[in-house]
Design a protein around this motif. Structure first.
Motif: not given
Length: 553
Positions: A97, A165, A185, A188
């Motif tokens: 990530m 993320d 994201a 996310g």
């Protein structure tokens, strides 16, 4: 791109032993459940991020203050390890990530680097050059030189390293700036200590349609955000500096409001609701913050404490202030349990004490042991209406979209309380156009964004408006330009000229307002609305009840 700490970093046998004891202590307390988080805590040498502290202090289950301001207030710290473990488990960081930490100290970024592994990336940001410099040196010494270091205001995030993320904020935030959402994201999550009505909860925010939804909320405390995101509470001091009432919203605007209140006899009201002495009651605190107008937190200076007041806790006790009076949550402690109640002072003390105690009973009857509220975060430009169902929250919708069901739409436009609205028949609402339809019947549901030219509305739950541009009518012809709406079911609209024309967002809510809704409250911050919606209590089915003993037989 960060990698895990090299195996040849030697931090001494004593540090290794103390670190292992810290992790084992967290396991015994139930503060670590994820073995990956436990492994990260076991590897990162915490003492290297607090070089001025003794080893024992570095690995104690306490916060380490690393920086204070001129008044001695903490402005930088390494959070207690149980808080860091909690937030990392909330975040659910996976290998590979890309993560952002807002509010640096270095240690938490190293833990995140362990979790993302060689294929991930960690960026840590702070507004303080000294903090960033120290974090960089500590990360290098501990074996994490590839963590990205950014000097900047957390309000702006780190666009050069986005998308992320996970965004983990390690400073107390009052608001959710657009940059955090924009740099997230699509799937996310943001983990942030968010302050709502003075209460701070570490929340996990995830996208749902065009807004964010809180998926997890845990009690915590953090050093406040600095820079553009800073937001100071208003403090009303009593008896010199012995007692303070802290207001996040609904500041009464008069520092002398409660002068003389403590010279009046104390009123008491007891709820009959009991709790075990070691049991938490954070959901009760959140319930009181939602339903009590004039909500604030009472604190007592331990160095000046004369014992005049006896709150349920002396650091941040739920309280309310109104009409020159104030009340706070109190407890009568027995051997194993305590009873909730209220103490109050001032000319309206008896009423406030009973109101607070009654809300404890409502929580006990309708929400104790339940899931708690649904909390959603909406852009400040969103036009909110309310879906149906017992767990309904809020969502953004254009004008004209109908919504039906009990208490649809948390609030109408200017001059109308939340139990009114447009549509026909009880429990119906619709976001109207330039000329909304009339509504009749008691308790007809409302909406947040109404038209500037509502047709007459009727029914006993309408309420009345009393602002400078409002007509004062109890039921029909509610004002098109209202400032406030008193009454038990009424909210308020801000500004002297709310709703300037068709297509405009009517019912302007000023920053810091906290509008009471039928089943919650809408708090307006600089960038977002925070909607706190409690589930609607369901009536028990008519018929025989099967009573069970405490063990379920």
């Amino acid at each position: 791109m960060p990698g895990p700490r090299p195996a040849d970093v030697n931090d001494g046998s004593t540090a290794v032993r103390l670190r292992a004891a810290m992790v084992e202590g967290l396991r015994e307390l139930g503060d670590i459940r994820d073995p990956r988080v436990a492994a990260a805590l076991s590897r990162v040498p915490r003492h290297l991020f607090a070089p001025d502290e003794p080893l024992e202090a570095a690995y104690a289950l306490d916060r380490l203050v690393t920086r204070r301001d001129a008044h001695g207030m903490a402005v930088g710290s390494i959070s207690a390890p149980q808080v860091q473990a909690m937030m990392l488990e909330q975040a659910g960081i996976e290998r590979g990530m890309r993560c952002l930490e807002i509010g640096s100290g270095g240690y938490n970024a190293a833990l995140m680097a362990e979790l993302v592994g060689d294929g991930g990336e960690v960026t840590t940001l702070d507004i303080d050059p000294g903090v960033i410099d120290r974090a960089g040196r500590s990360l290098a010494a501990a074996g994490y030189p590839r963590v990205n270091l950014v000097l900047g205001d957390g309000e702006e995030g780190a666009p050069e390293h986005a998308p992320f993320d996970r965004v983990i904020v390690t400073a107390g935030a009052w608001d959710i700036p657009p940059a955090w959402i924009d740099q997230l994201a699509e799937d996310g999550a943001i983990v942030v200590p968010l302050r709502v009505r003075g209460l701070t909860r570490s929340v996990v925010l995830e996208r749902e349609d065009d807004h964010l939804v809180v998926r997890s909320a845990k009690v915590c405390g953090f050093v406040p955000m600095r820079g553009a995101g800073a937001h100071a509470e208003h403090v009303l001091l009593l008896r010199g500096r012995e007692i303070g009432l802290r207001f996040d919203e609904e500041w009464p605007g008069d520092a002398n409001l409660l002068d003389g209140a403590l010279d009046t006899p104390r009123a008491e009201a007891w709820s009959g609701v009991r709790i075990g002495l070691t049991k938490p009651f954070d959901l009760l605190e959140l319930w009181l913050a939602t339903v009590l107008d004039g909500f604030c937190l009472l604190s007592v200076d331990p160095d000046l404490d004369t014992g005049l007041v006896a709150p349920a806790n002396r650091v941040a006790c739920p309280a309310m202030a109104s009409s020159g009076s104030f009340a706070y949550l109190a407890m009568r402690r027995g051997h194993h349990t305590a009873e909730f109640g209220a103490h109050a002072y001032g000319p309206d003390a008896a009423r406030l004490a009973e109101e607070l105690a009654e809300q404890v009973r409502v929580w006990d009857r309708d929400h104790r042991g339940g899931p708690g509220p649904r909390i959603t975060i909406h852009p400040i430009t969103a036009r909110l209406t309310r879906p149906t169902g017992p767990r309904a929250g809020f969502y953004a919708a254009p004008h004209g979209d109908p919504a039906t069901g009990p208490m649809t739409g948390p609030m109408t436009g200017p001059g109308i309380g939340p139990a009114t609205g447009s549509g026909t028949g009880p429990g119906t609402g619709s976001a109207g156009g330039a000329h909304a339809a009339s509504a009749t019947g008691p308790g007809v549901a409302g909406r947040l964004h109404t038209a500037p030219h509502d047709a007459p509305l009727g029914g006993p739950a309408v309420g009345f408006a009393d602002g400078p541009h409002a007509t004062s009518h109890a039921a029909p012809h509610a004002a098109a330009h209202g400032d406030s709406v008193p009454g038990p079911v009424a909210g308020f609209t801000g500004g002297p000229h709310a709703g300037s024309g068709p297509g405009h967002r009517t019912g302007h809510f000023p920053v810091g307002s906290a509008v009471r809704l039928a089943t919650g409250r809408l708090i307006t911050k600089r960038h977002v609305h925070v909607a706190v919606s409690w589930p609607t209590p369901t009536l028990p089915a008519i018929g025989p009840r099967i009573l069970r003993d405490p063990v379920g037989n």
